[in-house]
Motif scaffolding. Structure first.
Motif, PDB file in Angstrom:
ATOM      1  N   GLY A 173       0.795  -1.227   0.000  1.00  0.00           N
ATOM      2  CA  GLY A 173       0.000   0.000   0.000  1.00  0.00           C
ATOM      3  C   GLY A 173       0.818   1.262   0.000  1.00  0.00           C
ATOM      4  N   LEU A 174       2.070   1.183  -0.474  1.00  0.00           N
ATOM      5  CA  LEU A 174       2.968   2.333  -0.427  1.00  0.00           C
ATOM      6  C   LEU A 174       3.156   3.021  -1.768  1.00  0.00           C
ATOM      7  CD1 LEU A 174       5.747   0.853   1.898  1.00  0.00           C
ATOM      8  CD2 LEU A 174       3.815   2.328   2.538  1.00  0.00           C
ATOM      9  N   ALA A 175       2.844   2.343  -2.856  1.00  0.00           N
ATOM     10  CA  ALA A 175       3.057   2.921  -4.187  1.00  0.00           C
ATOM     11  C   ALA A 175       2.177   2.186  -5.187  1.00  0.00           C
ATOM     12  CB  ALA A 175       4.531   2.811  -4.590  1.00  0.00           C
ATOM     13  N   PRO A 176       1.853   2.847  -6.312  1.00  0.00           N
ATOM     14  CA  PRO A 176       1.041   2.180  -7.333  1.00  0.00           C
ATOM     15  C   PRO A 176       1.827   1.084  -8.045  1.00  0.00           C
ATOM     16  CG  PRO A 176       1.823   4.296  -8.135  1.00  0.00           C
ATOM     17  CD  PRO A 176       2.210   4.225  -6.685  1.00  0.00           C
ATOM     18  N   ALA A 177       1.123   0.257  -8.771  1.00  0.00           N
ATOM     19  CA  ALA A 177       1.754  -0.832  -9.521  1.00  0.00           C
ATOM     20  C   ALA A 177       2.312  -0.293 -10.836  1.00  0.00           C
ATOM     21  CB  ALA A 177       0.753  -1.952  -9.772  1.00  0.00           C
ATOM     22  N   GLU A 178       3.161   0.713 -10.715  1.00  0.00           N
ATOM     23  CA  GLU A 178       3.824   1.336 -11.859  1.00  0.00           C
ATOM     24  C   GLU A 178       5.267   1.630 -11.470  1.00  0.00           C
ATOM     25  OE1 GLU A 178       2.523   1.752 -14.769  1.00  0.00           O
ATOM     26  OE2 GLU A 178       0.410   1.355 -14.303  1.00  0.00           O
ATOM     27  N   ASP A 179       6.200   1.226 -12.312  1.00  0.00           N
ATOM     28  CA  ASP A 179       7.602   1.552 -12.045  1.00  0.00           C
ATOM     29  C   ASP A 179       7.813   3.053 -12.204  1.00  0.00           C
ATOM     30  OD1 ASP A 179       8.407  -1.091 -11.629  1.00  0.00           O
ATOM     31  OD2 ASP A 179       8.680  -1.425 -13.776  1.00  0.00           O
ATOM     32  N   MET A 180       8.706   3.581 -11.389  1.00  0.00           N
ATOM     33  CA  MET A 180       9.085   4.983 -11.556  1.00  0.00           C
ATOM     34  C   MET A 180       9.625   5.177 -12.964  1.00  0.00           C
ATOM     35  SD  MET A 180       8.804   7.182  -8.960  1.00  0.00           S
ATOM     36  CE  MET A 180      10.183   8.298  -9.053  1.00  0.00           C
ATOM     37  N   PRO A 181       9.245   6.279 -13.638  1.00  0.00           N
ATOM     38  CA  PRO A 181       9.734   6.515 -15.009  1.00  0.00           C
ATOM     39  C   PRO A 181      11.254   6.551 -15.040  1.00  0.00           C
ATOM     40  CG  PRO A 181       7.946   8.029 -14.454  1.00  0.00           C
ATOM     41  CD  PRO A 181       8.321   7.338 -13.182  1.00  0.00           C
ATOM     42  N   ALA A 182      11.827   5.812 -15.970  1.00  0.00           N
ATOM     43  CA  ALA A 182      13.281   5.782 -16.133  1.00  0.00           C
ATOM     44  C   ALA A 182      13.666   6.546 -17.398  1.00  0.00           C
ATOM     45  CB  ALA A 182      13.769   4.341 -16.224  1.00  0.00           C
ATOM     46  N   ALA A 183      14.875   7.032 -17.409  1.00  0.00           N
ATOM     47  CA  ALA A 183      15.355   7.784 -18.570  1.00  0.00           C
ATOM     48  C   ALA A 183      15.447   6.868 -19.783  1.00  0.00           C
ATOM     49  CB  ALA A 183      16.715   8.392 -18.268  1.00  0.00           C
ATOM     50  N   VAL A 184      15.045   7.389 -20.909  1.00  0.00           N
ATOM     51  CA  VAL A 184      15.112   6.658 -22.174  1.00  0.00           C
ATOM     52  C   VAL A 184      16.003   7.439 -23.127  1.00  0.00           C
ATOM     53  CG1 VAL A 184      13.804   5.769 -24.133  1.00  0.00           C
ATOM     54  CG2 VAL A 184      12.819   5.685 -21.838  1.00  0.00           C
ATOM     55  N   GLU A 185      16.907   6.741 -23.801  1.00  0.00           N
ATOM     56  CA  GLU A 185      17.858   7.405 -24.690  1.00  0.00           C
ATOM     57  C   GLU A 185      17.128   8.174 -25.792  1.00  0.00           C
ATOM     58  OE1 GLU A 185      21.845   6.294 -27.304  1.00  0.00           O
ATOM     59  OE2 GLU A 185      20.678   4.730 -26.307  1.00  0.00           O
ATOM     60  N   ASP A 186      17.598   9.391 -26.032  1.00  0.00           N
ATOM     61  CA  ASP A 186      17.068  10.268 -27.093  1.00  0.00           C
ATOM     62  C   ASP A 186      15.618  10.716 -26.836  1.00  0.00           C
ATOM     63  OD1 ASP A 186      19.468  10.033 -28.481  1.00  0.00           O
ATOM     64  OD2 ASP A 186      18.767   8.272 -29.582  1.00  0.00           O
ATOM     65  N   GLU A 187      15.144  10.573 -25.599  1.00  0.00           N
ATOM     66  CA  GLU A 187      13.790  11.011 -25.282  1.00  0.00           C
ATOM     67  C   GLU A 187      13.792  12.510 -25.007  1.00  0.00           C
ATOM     68  OE1 GLU A 187      10.229   8.970 -22.773  1.00  0.00           O
ATOM     69  OE2 GLU A 187      12.073   9.369 -21.680  1.00  0.00           O
ATOM     70  N   SER A 188      12.804  13.207 -25.511  1.00  0.00           N
ATOM     71  CA  SER A 188      12.757  14.653 -25.328  1.00  0.00           C
ATOM     72  C   SER A 188      12.429  15.002 -23.882  1.00  0.00           C
ATOM     73  CB  SER A 188      11.693  15.269 -26.243  1.00  0.00           C
ATOM     74  OG  SER A 188      10.391  14.895 -25.827  1.00  0.00           O
ATOM     75  N   ALA A 189      12.865  16.197 -23.468  1.00  0.00           N
ATOM     76  CA  ALA A 189      12.602  16.661 -22.104  1.00  0.00           C
ATOM     77  C   ALA A 189      11.104  16.761 -21.854  1.00  0.00           C
ATOM     78  CB  ALA A 189      13.271  18.013 -21.881  1.00  0.00           C
ATOM     79  N   GLU A 190      10.354  17.166 -22.856  1.00  0.00           N
ATOM     80  CA  GLU A 190       8.903  17.290 -22.711  1.00  0.00           C
ATOM     81  C   GLU A 190       8.254  15.930 -22.433  1.00  0.00           C
ATOM     82  OE1 GLU A 190       4.985  18.789 -25.266  1.00  0.00           O
ATOM     83  OE2 GLU A 190       7.013  19.133 -26.028  1.00  0.00           O
ATOM     84  N   THR A 191       8.726  14.907 -23.136  1.00  0.00           N
ATOM     85  CA  THR A 191       8.182  13.563 -22.931  1.00  0.00           C
ATOM     86  C   THR A 191       8.518  13.051 -21.542  1.00  0.00           C
ATOM     87  OG1 THR A 191       8.395  13.060 -25.289  1.00  0.00           O
ATOM     88  CG2 THR A 191       8.173  11.196 -23.795  1.00  0.00           C
ATOM     89  N   VAL A 192       9.741  13.307 -21.101  1.00  0.00           N
ATOM     90  CA  VAL A 192      10.166  12.901 -19.757  1.00  0.00           C
ATOM     91  C   VAL A 192       9.277  13.556 -18.701  1.00  0.00           C
ATOM     92  CG1 VAL A 192      12.012  13.026 -18.047  1.00  0.00           C
ATOM     93  CG2 VAL A 192      12.543  12.457 -20.426  1.00  0.00           C
ATOM     94  N   GLN A 193       9.050  14.853 -18.859  1.00  0.00           N
ATOM     95  CA  GLN A 193       8.217  15.576 -17.899  1.00  0.00           C
ATOM     96  C   GLN A 193       6.787  15.058 -17.885  1.00  0.00           C
ATOM     97  OE1 GLN A 193       8.665  19.655 -19.044  1.00  0.00           O
ATOM     98  NE2 GLN A 193      10.772  19.821 -18.290  1.00  0.00           N
ATOM     99  N   GLN A 194       6.254  14.752 -19.065  1.00  0.00           N
ATOM    100  CA  GLN A 194       4.885  14.255 -19.148  1.00  0.00           C
ATOM    101  C   GLN A 194       4.760  12.889 -18.478  1.00  0.00           C
ATOM    102  OE1 GLN A 194       2.055  15.887 -20.284  1.00  0.00           O
ATOM    103  NE2 GLN A 194       1.148  14.124 -19.232  1.00  0.00           N
TER     104      GLN A 194
END
Length: 224
Positions: A109-130
């Motif tokens: 009950g401490l966090a959702p069943a979603e991994d924390m977003p990890a950095a993806v190579e060549d991903e735009s800053a806007e996509t990372v923020q979203q």
């Protein structure tokens, strides 16, 4: 076995099957011992039933799961999830998998069943923020209903948040230090500095709680 082929176990059912056998053996219990313990709680599971559970030929419903967990003196989570706390993937459903660490935090009950977003190579800053915004929205929705009301209020307190974050940092630090010679890795030193900073923040939150408690205590005292 025909029923098993028509309605095969899913990934969590497989975990329950393997964990039941693993934990029973770790407790030094025979199949009859486990059967007797479960039957005492009103769930009629004969020794043959235990054998079928461990073989994957008998499905475990929610009532059986809880009775087995109590009989084995573990949490239901211990039966449902793998004996691991790392970045390796675990399947929660046929089309849903997360890191084992995430699965345990979700189950507690401490966090959702979603991994924390990890950095993806060549991903735009806007996509990372979203992706970050999407994750934290999911986290807020999870925290809103995942725990009983009183426990949820306590969990939302800044001190508790700091304590949870510190525990996670220490867990990661122990893992990193375990593979670093003498703890001299730069990543270990960075993690240590971050953990100490988090500890100081937790100490500040606890001091604030103490001050508030002292103020309330004085207010409750009758005038002398």
């Amino acid at each position: 076995m025909a029923d098993e082929k028509k309605n095969p176990l899913g990934p969590v059912g497989e975990q329950v099957r393997r964990n039941t056998a693993r934990l029973r053996e770790a407790r030094g219990l025979t199949k009859k011992d486990l059967s007797d313990r479960v039957t005492e709680m009103g769930r009629a599971v004969p020794p043959l039933g235990v054998s079928r559970i461990e073989a994957g030929a008998r499905r475990v419903d929610a009532d059986d799961l809880v009775a087995l967990a109590v009989a084995l003196n573990v949490s239901p989570l211990t039966l449902l999830l793998p004996d691991a706390w790392d970045d390796e993937s675990v399947w929660l459903a046929d089309r849903k998998r997360v890191q084992s660490r995430t699965a345990w935090l979700w189950g507690q009950g401490l966090a959702p069943a979603e991994d924390m977003p990890a950095a993806v190579e060549d991903e735009s800053a806007e996509t990372v923020q979203q992706r970050g915004r999407d994750y934290y929205k999911t986290e807020e929705e999870f925290r809103a209903l995942a725990l009983p009301t009183e426990r949820r209020r306590a969990a939302e307190h800044p001190a508790n948040r700091e304590a949870q974050d510190l525990a996670e940092m220490v867990s990661r630090l122990v893992q990193v230090a375990g593979v670093s010679v003498g703890g001299e890795s730069p990543s270990v030193r960075r993690a240590l500095r971050a953990a100490r900073l988090r500890l100081r923040k937790l100490d500040a939150e606890l001091e604030q709680i103490e001050i508030t408690a002292d103020d309330l205590d004085r207010l409750s005292q009758p005038d002398q």
